[in-house]
Structure formats: C-alpha cells, structure tokens
Design a protein around this motif. Structure first.
Motif, PDB file in Angstrom:
ATOM      1  N   LEU A 186       0.875  -1.333   0.082  1.00 35.64           N
ATOM      2  CA  LEU A 186       0.628  -0.115   0.106  1.00 35.64           C
ATOM      3  C   LEU A 186       1.024   1.548   0.216  1.00 35.64           C
ATOM      4  O   LEU A 186       0.302   2.274  -0.572  1.00 35.64           O
ATOM      5  N   PRO A 187       1.927   1.521   0.997  1.00 33.35           N
ATOM      6  CA  PRO A 187       2.876   2.417   0.413  1.00 33.35           C
ATOM      7  C   PRO A 187       3.452   2.346  -0.659  1.00 33.35           C
ATOM      8  O   PRO A 187       3.697   3.197  -1.186  1.00 33.35           O
ATOM      9  N   VAL A 188       3.617   1.643  -1.268  1.00 33.08           N
ATOM     10  CA  VAL A 188       4.267   1.369  -3.216  1.00 33.08           C
ATOM     11  C   VAL A 188       3.691   2.472  -3.479  1.00 33.08           C
ATOM     12  O   VAL A 188       3.900   2.738  -4.579  1.00 33.08           O
ATOM     13  N   ALA A 189       2.411   1.478  -3.340  1.00 35.01           N
ATOM     14  CA  ALA A 189       1.477   1.881  -4.048  1.00 35.01           C
ATOM     15  C   ALA A 189       0.906   3.285  -4.158  1.00 35.01           C
ATOM     16  O   ALA A 189       0.409   4.440  -5.629  1.00 35.01           O
ATOM     17  N   TRP A 190       1.359   3.809  -3.007  1.00 33.95           N
ATOM     18  CA  TRP A 190       0.349   5.629  -3.194  1.00 33.95           C
ATOM     19  C   TRP A 190       1.833   6.459  -3.608  1.00 33.95           C
ATOM     20  O   TRP A 190       1.666   7.618  -4.273  1.00 33.95           O
ATOM     21  N   SER A 346     -10.075   6.678   0.336  1.00 30.43           N
ATOM     22  CA  SER A 346     -11.380   6.311  -0.655  1.00 30.43           C
ATOM     23  C   SER A 346     -11.191   6.155  -1.706  1.00 30.43           C
ATOM     24  O   SER A 346     -11.853   4.824  -2.258  1.00 30.43           O
ATOM     25  N   SER A 347     -10.047   5.419  -2.545  1.00 29.40           N
ATOM     26  CA  SER A 347      -9.785   4.729  -3.451  1.00 29.40           C
ATOM     27  C   SER A 347     -10.097   3.137  -2.551  1.00 29.40           C
ATOM     28  O   SER A 347     -10.410   2.209  -3.600  1.00 29.40           O
ATOM     29  N   ILE A 348      -9.077   2.965  -1.946  1.00 26.22           N
ATOM     30  CA  ILE A 348      -9.470   1.407  -1.674  1.00 26.22           C
ATOM     31  C   ILE A 348     -10.538   1.147  -1.478  1.00 26.22           C
ATOM     32  O   ILE A 348     -10.819  -0.286  -1.386  1.00 26.22           O
ATOM     33  N   GLY A 483      -1.830   0.165 -10.104  1.00 26.44           N
ATOM     34  CA  GLY A 483      -0.760  -0.074  -9.369  1.00 26.44           C
ATOM     35  C   GLY A 483      -1.739  -0.870  -7.755  1.00 26.44           C
ATOM     36  O   GLY A 483      -1.249  -1.635  -7.881  1.00 26.44           O
ATOM     37  N   MET A 484      -2.657   0.286  -7.642  1.00 25.43           N
ATOM     38  CA  MET A 484      -3.469  -0.667  -6.684  1.00 25.43           C
ATOM     39  C   MET A 484      -3.893  -1.816  -6.606  1.00 25.43           C
ATOM     40  O   MET A 484      -4.283  -2.052  -6.218  1.00 25.43           O
ATOM     41  N   LEU A 488      -3.420  -5.250  -4.492  1.00 30.05           N
ATOM     42  CA  LEU A 488      -4.012  -5.946  -3.610  1.00 30.05           C
ATOM     43  C   LEU A 488      -4.169  -7.449  -4.660  1.00 30.05           C
ATOM     44  O   LEU A 488      -4.686  -8.375  -3.391  1.00 30.05           O
ATOM     45  N   LEU A 489      -3.732  -7.622  -5.619  1.00 32.98           N
ATOM     46  CA  LEU A 489      -3.652  -9.358  -6.430  1.00 32.98           C
ATOM     47  C   LEU A 489      -2.742  -9.430  -5.641  1.00 32.98           C
ATOM     48  O   LEU A 489      -2.675 -10.762  -5.222  1.00 32.98           O
TER      49      LEU A 489
END
Length: 575
Positions: A186-190, A346-348, A483-484, A488-489
C-alpha cells in the motif's frame, strides 16, 4: 434581389466574418439555398442573436446557390435562426452541426474541446515507439529479481549443507519475498500514484542491485544472516516491481495492445523463475567440500550482481515516465478524471466495495499461492521420489515456467482480439485444476519424462493465468489506479503463498507428496468455483468504445434527419 459585394461590411461598420465553413450535403436543398451575398440596404441588418464563430468550418465542396434566399420561416440550424430580412454571406454556408460555442474550438477529426482547459496534445491518441523498449527493460530487471527469489529454493539441499541450517530456514529465503510484500504494497502503491513510473522503476532496480551485492558478503558458512539480509533487500525491491505490469501496459500501450504488453511484462518475471530453476543446479554442484562450494556460489552471485548493475544503469538512461500522447481513449479519460485532491483511502474503499474484484482477489490469490508453493517445494518433492536428480528437478521447474510463459503470451494475444476476460479466465482456471490433478497422480510413477509432460501442461495454464488476472482486475476497477488493483492481487497471492508453502511443507514432511498436492487441489477447486461467480463488468472496454467519434456520428445522424425535414418544408413552401 440584393447586391453582391463580397467585401461588404456589417451595418455597424465592423468587417464581415468570412470563415470557410463546411456544409453537410443534406443541409442544402437545391430549391432552398443560401443567398449569394449580404445586402447593404439600410433596412437589412443582421439579427443580433445570430453569431457564427470564425473558428468553426464546414465542408468546402458544397457552395450555396447564388439566387435563392432562405425562407423566412426556416432556420439554418436548430440553434441559429435566420431573420426574415437576412440572407447568408456567400462564404458562410449552413451545416447541420456547425454551430459552436464561442469558447469552443473545432479540433481535427471533428472533436470539439474547450480551448481554455484542453491542450493540443490531449486530443491526440498516438502510441510511442519507445513503448517496446520500456516494457522489455522492465521485463529484464523483473527477471533478475525473480531469479534471486528462487535461486535458493531450486538447490535447497545444497544451501542446507553449506550454511548448516534446516530446510525450513532455506524455505524462508523464498517466503520472505511474500512476507515483505504484504505490509509494503500500500505505501508503494501510494508512491506510484504520487511520483510515477520512473521513480518506482529506479527504486526497484536500485534495491535489486544492492541486494545482489550484499549477498556477495555471505560466502562463508557462518554468514547465513548476511545472505538473509541481501534476500530481504531484494524482496523489498520486488514490491516496486510486481504491481507495475498492468500500469506500464495502460500508460504506454494502445487499447488493442494492453493485454499483450501486460503478458510481456509478466513474461520477464516468469523467465527469471525459469532461469532460477535451470542455472543454479548447473553452476553449484552438490559437493561436500565447502570451500569449493563457496567458489561455485560466488560465481553465481557475481553474475547476478553484474547483470543487476547493468540493468540499473539502463533504467536510469532509458526509462521514461510516460509518452507524449495518450495511447488510448481510456488512458486519456483516466488522466482527465485524475484529481490531485483524490483521497487514497477512498480509492481503496471503492475498490473493496466492488464485489467482482473482491472475488477476483481471492481466486487469483489461490492460484498464484499454489504456484508459489509448488515452485518453492519442487526440489524437495522431486528429490524425495528421484534421489540425486537435482538438475532434473530444476529442469522440471524450467518446463513449468516456460510452458506458462507461452500460455501467458497466447492468453494476452487472445484477450486483445476477443476481449472475453471472464470466459478465458474461467477456462484457464479449470484447466489449471485438471493439470494439477494429473501432475499429482503421476509424480510418484517413477518415470521422469512423464513428470516433465504433466508438469509442463499444468504450468501452461497455471502460470498463464497470472497476466489474465492483472488485466481482468484493471477492467473491473477502471478508472482506479492499475497499481492499486495489481498490488492487492499480489497481496492475496503472497498471503496464500505463505500459508500454502508452510502447510504443504509440513504435510510433505509428515505424510508425503501425494497428500500435500491433494491439499493444493482442494483450494484450486474452490478458486474455479468462485471464478464462475465473477461478473464481466469491463469498464475500461466501455470507456474505449465510447469515443467522441462514435458520439459525434450519432449526433450527426440525428441532426441530418432534422435538417432533411426542414429542407422538405422549404421545398414545399417555395413551390
């Protein structure tokens, strides 16, 4: 009859507007054409509500008739009406769709964009020649990172003897890739959303290079913690790599190339695993002398460190953030919809409210988790039934991955042509289950050539499924970040990979390979069943199909119908 003076000025003294407009053939009736000039008689003035923007042009091949004026009761356009005493200038002919807002400029191809908010490049859909270099370079450093993941597991027994540790400790050198991914994705996706592709690519390749050089300091039996540190650094690099294939495909490739590009990007990771199965058993033989063993291990570590350094330099030189023009309509819309103030959380939340994507996360994790467990434990399973066959164990792993790479490329090409994401994913999942069952039943028959065939068949579908999951996720979650969805996959894959690797390892140690493989078959059956419930809500395809050209065509057909009716009315009244 009014006078013909082409350079005539308006009644208020301002020059007459003379833009060359294109006229729709259906908008001009032979019996009701525009008059050839603007009258200068004092009683004739232009109606104040009629303005034609000079930037709106119409077809040059249709000219107005010089002797017939427009009937007082007929309007030239639904939004532009003619005053009873006004005739249209010879250089301005009526088009059914050529009335434009004063702040809107007509762009090439008939697309209108507000001049204040859309730069010229935003209307251009064009793929870059650099795109293939970018995806191939990414595949190469992804391959290097994947090799470092499996290089210990493919010769598990040799590293056990060299470092004097248990098989479970060596297994953790593979599982640390899965473990570090879960909290860091999650930090890397951000970071990917905040700083873009180039920054993530540089970070991933740099960490991969650093980890490879750290491992060179672990060439003594008592330095196992150093090799663990190097492997952890490489596992952090993997977090910056695994989520990028679908993002690179979307940013750099056209609508008919995204699935193929994603398959090529995943192809590199699989190729690295294949080389990781093939090369270590060849470079590091199973010998008792630890000094000679250290020499062979150092050769392998030096080669991979040199390759990682070269790839890092190439990323610095070659890798760009994004092309000059958007490669597809969907990507152009994605840029337009992107908001710097959008909430990451909110995207998550939106993504997890998408039931179809949640089902895909579970099914993808089950499939990929089985693949990770098989890859990590393959050497142990083969050696258990075929002692002394370390090299062939690596070749079986190579066969699984090479067949899977072929399946991945074929799947990507098929998706680009058919767009049947749900059907293809379900068929491949079911065939993965069938292949796993056959492999389980044939592993202990005593014939290595049979294992090669059954393992290759299983790998064709199991590994070929991985890029399918990435692309299906992007379709289900568009316009959310690629990327998100990919991240998650992969989180799901790592979680199930750790669970399956530990569980199957314990089952193999206590009950044998057959129960361990049956354990994996049960979860693949569950995954195939859940895949059947995923609805094919292909949002990105809908965005690509809803192009302005399609909308404009529908509007023109409707307006042509209205104009034809108006022309018929003019003809009847004129007669």
């Amino acid at each position: 009859m009014v006078n013909e003076e082409p350079n005539q000025q308006e009644h208020d003294g301002s020059p007459a507007q003379e833009p060359a407009l294109r006229a729709d053939p259906s908008a001009s009736d032979p019996s009701a054409s525009a008059h050839a000039s603007v009258s200068t008689h004092p009683s004739v003035s232009t109606h104040p509500s009629v303005s034609i923007h000079p930037s709106v042009s119409a077809h040059p091949s249709v000219s107005p008739h010089p002797s017939v004026s427009i009937h007082p009761s007929v309007s030239a356009h639904p939004s532009v009406s003619a005053h009873p005493s006004v005739s249209i200038h010879p250089s301005v002919s009526a088009h059914s769709s050529s009335s434009a807002h004063p702040r809107t400029l007509a762009q090439p191809g008939g697309l209108a964009y507000p001049s204040s908010s859309c730069p010229e490049d935003s209307s251009v859909i064009k793929v870059s020649k650099r795109r293939w270099v970018v995806v191939l370079l990414f595949s190469c450093y992804s391959m290097c990172n994947a090799f470092q993941w499996i290089q210990y597991g493919s010769i598990n027994n040799i590293f056990m003897n060299f470092y004097g540790v248990s098989a479970f400790a060596i297994d953790w050198l593979s599982m640390c890739y899965m473990l570090t991914y879960i909290p860091l994705i999650l930090p890397v996706a951000w970071l990917l959303e905040k700083f873009g592709l180039r920054t993530i690519a540089l970070t991933g390749s740099a960490l991969n290079c650093l980890g490879a050089w750290v491992k060179l300091g672990s060439l003594k039996p008592h330095l196992f913690p150093v090799t663990v540190l190097g492997q952890i650094i490489c596992s952090v690099a993997q977090v910056f790599i695994l989520g990028m294939p679908s993002r690179i495909a979307s940013v750099w490739f056209g609508a008919n190339e995204v699935s193929t590009a994603c398959s090529i990007a995943v192809f590199g990771n699989q190729l690295g695993i294949a080389i990781g199965f093939l090369v270590p058993p060849v470079l590091v033989p199973n010998i008792e002398d630890r000094d000679k063993l250290a020499y062979h291990i150092s050769i392998m570590f030096h080669i991979i460190a040199s390759v990682a350094t070269l790839l890092f330099i190439l990323v610095i030189i070659v890798f760009k953030e994004k092309p000059k023009h958007s490669p597809s309509r969907a990507q152009s819309l994605s840029y337009a919809l992107a908001s710097p103030d959008a909430s990451y959380l909110s995207s998550i939340v939106r993504i997890f409210k998408n039931l179809n994507f949640v089902l895909l996360v579970i099914t993808y994790g089950l499939n990929a988790g089985v693949f990770y467990a098989l890859s990590t434990l393959l050497n142990r399973m083969v050696i258990l039934h075929y002692p002394g066959e370390e090299v062939n164990a690596g070749r079986i792993g190579l066969t699984i991955v090479i067949a899977g790479m072929l399946g991945a490329v074929i799947s990507g090409i098929w998706l680009d042509r058919s767009k049947t994401y749900k059907e293809t994913t379900l068929v491949v999942y079911i065939m993965t289950l069938v292949g796993m069952v056959v492999y389980t039943l044939t592993l202990n028959l005593g014939y290595l050539w049979v294992v090669f065939i059954t393992a290759g068949t299983m790998g064709f579908f199991m590994t070929g499924y991985l890029p399918l999951g990435f692309e299906f996720a992007v379709e289900l979650t568009y316009p959310e970040s690629e990327g998100m969805s990919s991240g998650l996959l992969n989180v799901s894959a790592q979680v199930f990979g750790i669970i399956f690797t530990i569980s199957q390892g314990q089952i193999i140690d206590n009950y044998g390979t057959m129960p361990g493989n049956i354990f994996l078959c049960v979860f693949l059956t569950l995954g195939a069943a859940l895949t059947a419930f995923i609805r094919a809500d292909l949002r990105r395809q809908k965005a690509n199909n809803e192009t302005p050209e399609n909308k404009l065509q529908g509007e023109e057909e409707e307006e042509e119908s209205n104009t034809s009716k108006a022309a018929t009315t003019v003809s009847e009244e004129h007669l």
